[in-house]
Design a protein around this motif. Structure first.
Motif, PDB file in Angstrom:
ATOM      1  N   LEU A 229      34.302  40.376  33.780  1.00 23.06           N
ATOM      2  CA  LEU A 229      34.893  39.869  35.021  1.00 23.06           C
ATOM      3  C   LEU A 229      34.833  40.920  36.127  1.00 23.06           C
ATOM      4  CD1 LEU A 229      37.961  37.984  33.533  1.00 23.06           C
ATOM      5  CD2 LEU A 229      36.123  36.943  34.866  1.00 23.06           C
ATOM      6  N   VAL A 230      35.130  42.168  35.786  1.00 25.17           N
ATOM      7  CA  VAL A 230      35.073  43.245  36.791  1.00 25.17           C
ATOM      8  C   VAL A 230      33.654  43.404  37.330  1.00 25.17           C
ATOM      9  CG1 VAL A 230      35.295  45.739  37.123  1.00 25.17           C
ATOM     10  CG2 VAL A 230      37.070  44.491  35.876  1.00 25.17           C
ATOM     11  N   GLN A 231      32.656  43.308  36.443  1.00 28.03           N
ATOM     12  CA  GLN A 231      31.265  43.426  36.883  1.00 28.03           C
ATOM     13  C   GLN A 231      30.877  42.304  37.839  1.00 28.03           C
ATOM     14  OE1 GLN A 231      29.069  43.502  33.198  1.00 28.03           O
ATOM     15  NE2 GLN A 231      29.959  45.453  32.548  1.00 28.03           N
ATOM     16  N   ASN A 232      31.388  41.124  37.597  1.00 36.05           N
ATOM     17  CA  ASN A 232      31.015  39.970  38.411  1.00 36.05           C
ATOM     18  C   ASN A 232      31.882  39.797  39.658  1.00 36.05           C
ATOM     19  OD1 ASN A 232      28.852  38.032  37.015  1.00 36.05           O
ATOM     20  ND2 ASN A 232      30.051  39.011  35.403  1.00 36.05           N
ATOM     21  N   PHE A 233      33.118  40.327  39.605  1.00 35.94           N
ATOM     22  CA  PHE A 233      34.033  40.171  40.745  1.00 35.94           C
ATOM     23  C   PHE A 233      34.680  41.520  41.063  1.00 35.94           C
ATOM     24  CE2 PHE A 233      33.873  36.146  38.444  1.00 35.94           C
ATOM     25  CZ  PHE A 233      33.553  35.243  39.463  1.00 35.94           C
ATOM     26  N   PRO A 234      33.880  42.503  41.507  1.00 36.96           N
ATOM     27  CA  PRO A 234      34.436  43.842  41.753  1.00 36.96           C
ATOM     28  C   PRO A 234      35.546  43.854  42.803  1.00 36.96           C
ATOM     29  CG  PRO A 234      32.194  43.639  42.636  1.00 36.96           C
ATOM     30  CD  PRO A 234      32.430  42.441  41.793  1.00 36.96           C
ATOM     31  N   SER A 235      35.505  42.927  43.736  1.00 35.51           N
ATOM     32  CA  SER A 235      36.537  42.899  44.777  1.00 35.51           C
ATOM     33  C   SER A 235      37.895  42.468  44.224  1.00 35.51           C
ATOM     34  CB  SER A 235      36.124  41.945  45.909  1.00 35.51           C
ATOM     35  OG  SER A 235      36.014  40.609  45.443  1.00 35.51           O
ATOM     36  N   CYS A 236      37.900  41.896  43.022  1.00 34.37           N
ATOM     37  CA  CYS A 236      39.146  41.419  42.408  1.00 34.37           C
ATOM     38  C   CYS A 236      39.570  42.285  41.216  1.00 34.37           C
ATOM     39  CB  CYS A 236      38.989  39.970  41.938  1.00 34.37           C
ATOM     40  SG  CYS A 236      38.599  38.787  43.245  1.00 34.37           S
ATOM     41  N   LYS A 237      38.945  43.443  41.041  1.00 37.41           N
ATOM     42  CA  LYS A 237      39.121  44.199  39.798  1.00 37.41           C
ATOM     43  C   LYS A 237      40.574  44.570  39.510  1.00 37.41           C
ATOM     44  CE  LYS A 237      37.985  48.761  41.754  1.00 37.41           C
ATOM     45  NZ  LYS A 237      37.074  49.923  41.626  1.00 37.41           N
ATOM     46  N   GLU A 238      41.388  44.772  40.547  1.00 37.31           N
ATOM     47  CA  GLU A 238      42.786  45.146  40.319  1.00 37.31           C
ATOM     48  C   GLU A 238      43.616  43.975  39.811  1.00 37.31           C
ATOM     49  OE1 GLU A 238      43.724  48.243  40.414  1.00 37.31           O
ATOM     50  OE2 GLU A 238      41.690  48.793  41.046  1.00 37.31           O
ATOM     51  N   LYS A 239      43.096  42.774  39.928  1.00 38.13           N
ATOM     52  CA  LYS A 239      43.847  41.582  39.507  1.00 38.13           C
ATOM     53  C   LYS A 239      43.687  41.269  38.028  1.00 38.13           C
ATOM     54  CE  LYS A 239      43.425  39.312  44.024  1.00 38.13           C
ATOM     55  NZ  LYS A 239      43.116  38.056  44.722  1.00 38.13           N
ATOM     56  N   PHE A 240      42.647  41.801  37.398  1.00 35.29           N
ATOM     57  CA  PHE A 240      42.345  41.424  36.019  1.00 35.29           C
ATOM     58  C   PHE A 240      43.290  42.117  35.037  1.00 35.29           C
ATOM     59  CE2 PHE A 240      38.051  40.937  38.074  1.00 35.29           C
ATOM     60  CZ  PHE A 240      38.078  39.548  38.072  1.00 35.29           C
ATOM     61  N   LYS A 241      43.887  41.332  34.158  1.00 34.09           N
ATOM     62  CA  LYS A 241      44.834  41.824  33.151  1.00 34.09           C
ATOM     63  C   LYS A 241      44.422  41.304  31.773  1.00 34.09           C
ATOM     64  CE  LYS A 241      47.327  43.052  36.775  1.00 34.09           C
ATOM     65  NZ  LYS A 241      47.381  44.456  37.229  1.00 34.09           N
ATOM     66  N   ILE A 242      44.707  42.099  30.746  1.00 38.69           N
ATOM     67  CA  ILE A 242      44.458  41.671  29.363  1.00 38.69           C
ATOM     68  C   ILE A 242      45.786  41.307  28.715  1.00 38.69           C
ATOM     69  CG2 ILE A 242      43.605  42.323  27.089  1.00 38.69           C
ATOM     70  CD1 ILE A 242      41.743  44.336  28.477  1.00 38.69           C
ATOM     71  N   ILE A 243      45.889  40.051  28.286  1.00 36.15           N
ATOM     72  CA  ILE A 243      47.039  39.604  27.507  1.00 36.15           C
ATOM     73  C   ILE A 243      46.485  38.853  26.298  1.00 36.15           C
ATOM     74  CG2 ILE A 243      49.123  38.187  27.444  1.00 36.15           C
ATOM     75  CD1 ILE A 243      49.448  38.622  30.418  1.00 36.15           C
ATOM     76  N   PHE A 244      46.792  39.347  25.106  1.00 30.70           N
ATOM     77  CA  PHE A 244      46.272  38.714  23.898  1.00 30.70           C
ATOM     78  C   PHE A 244      46.955  37.379  23.640  1.00 30.70           C
ATOM     79  CE2 PHE A 244      45.661  43.346  22.663  1.00 30.70           C
ATOM     80  CZ  PHE A 244      44.318  43.346  23.025  1.00 30.70           C
TER      81      PHE A 244
END
Length: 396
Positions: A190-205
């Motif tokens: 996701l970070v590779q495809n949407f670098p402008s949104c990288k701070e929004k991405f979170k990992i929740i199992f």
């Protein structure tokens, strides 16, 4: 003074059998309802898990206009005409053209949403947070149709493997406060495809409860199956899940004289094709489809091997469940597999082709010591993820 409860809305297409649906039910079973009022918006009120929704959750009426885009064109136009819904007639015709010409299912759903959106009313209630719990339409609905202080989207798969159009998703992602995925690899994609949104991405199992799973696994398996060690697979009968690899692999296993019976839990569009492939490979007596089961855990307990030959996954709930039940697991080397399995320690990873899968199946079936080692290693792991709910609370 008592603290006011926050109002949450979860958005999902339906509750048919699937990993994301199962994950949602587990999350809803874990939420603290003394702190949150929870509504659930489904596009259609159907699915195996519908009756498993906790009673504390308010299930809203289904999104009426969506139904016109989930049925045949003729039926949809006829009903829309009787109700004088010219907006639906116009947009359903356009959607019909997209259904016919867009061969990629993910991009088709992305493009058709614009037609659906023009016919769907906005939610009348304001929420503290809305959670679009699946990529594409539920996320789009959360952004366009819900008034909420915070908006959170969920991506349950490797984004690139879904072959979605990121130019369609980017404007939506930019409007989300957080975007949740369930593995490190999925986040990196996701970070590779949407670098402008990288701070929004979170990992929740995904939330899984070993106590509940062990309890449900104690119920009996009622069917009688052919002799041989039992291989169990659970999942939608779709191309993503790689059942075609497994069928060709088990042809090789049978030709080697190894006795087995394969039990498949799931339904989907690939079933007619798989039945033909099974017959062609002379495996009819070795395979049983048992459909979708409300409680599939007894079949996991009954298995000698759990097999999942997927082309791609996010973080597979079925694998987590098999680990909790302590079953030897055979999986293909999809991109996120190392998040869940270590080869010959907690499972057996094969290359993604029938020959390699067959080799792995034979080794597991014939090597009881290896099966016992894998089960023993799994029994010593802490596999519950109930605490992941705290990460959800933080986002809220």
């Amino acid at each position: 003074m008592a603290q006011l409860k926050k109002n949450l809305l979860f958005v999902m297409s339906n509750l048919r059998c699937g990993g994301a649906e199962k994950s949602l039910i587990s999350l809803l079973e874990t939420i603290d309802y003394t702190k949150y009022n929870v509504d659930l918006q489904l596009f259609s009120l159907e699915g195996l898990f519908l009756k498993q929704v906790p009673k504390s959750v308010v299930i809203l009426p289904e999104v009426e206009a969506y139904n016109y885009f989930d049925r045949s064109l003729g039926s949809a136009l006829k009903q829309a005409f009787t109700k004088g819904r010219w907006d639906i007639i116009f947009n359903r015709i356009i959607a019909g053209y997209i259904f016919k010409t867009e061969k990629n299912p993910s991009r088709c759903e992305q493009r058709v949403w614009k037609c659906i959106s023009k016919c769907v009313k906005k939610s009348s209630k304001k929420y503290d947070a809305v959670l679009g719990f699946l990529e594409k339409s539920p996320v789009y609905y959360a952004i366009e149709k819900v008034d909420a202080v915070k908006k959170i989207g969920f991506i349950h798969n490797d984004y690139e493997k879904l072959e979605m159009d990121k130019n369609i998703d980017l404007p939506y992602f930019e409007k989300l406060d957080s975007i949740v995925t369930d593995s490190k690899e999925c986040k990196e994609v996701l970070v590779q495809n949407f670098p402008s949104c990288k701070e929004k991405f979170k990992i929740i199992f995904n939330i899984v409860s070993p106590t509940l799973i062990h309890k449900l696994a104690e119920e009996p398996v009622l069917e009688q199956f052919q002799d041989g060690l039992k291989i169990v697979s659970i999942g939608r009968l779709e191309n993503q899940k790689g059942y075609d690899f497994a069928v060709d692999a088990l042809k090789i296993v049978k030709e080697k004289g190894v006795d087995f019976h394969w039990i498949i839990l799931g339904e989907g569009v690939e079933k007619p094709k798989l039945l033909q492939q099974i017959a062609k490979n002379n495996l009819v007596e070795n395979v049983t489809f048992v459909g979708i089961k409300e409680n599939h855990y007894p079949y996991l307990k009954y298995a000698d091997i759990f097999m999942q030959t997927s082309r791609f996954e996010g973080k597979s709930i079925a694998i987590d469940e098999a680990k909790i039940v302590g079953k030897p697991i055979l999986v293909t080397n999809f991109s996120t597999v190392n998040d869940q399995i270590t080869h010959k320690e907690t499972g057996y990873i094969t290359e993604m082709n029938p020959e390699a899968i067959a080799k792995g199946v034979i080794e597991l079936l014939q090597n009881e010591n290896l099966r016992e080692l894998l089960s023993k290693n799994l029994s010593q792991m802490h596999l519950g993820t109930e605490s992941e709910i705290e990460k959800i609370y933080e986002l809220l």
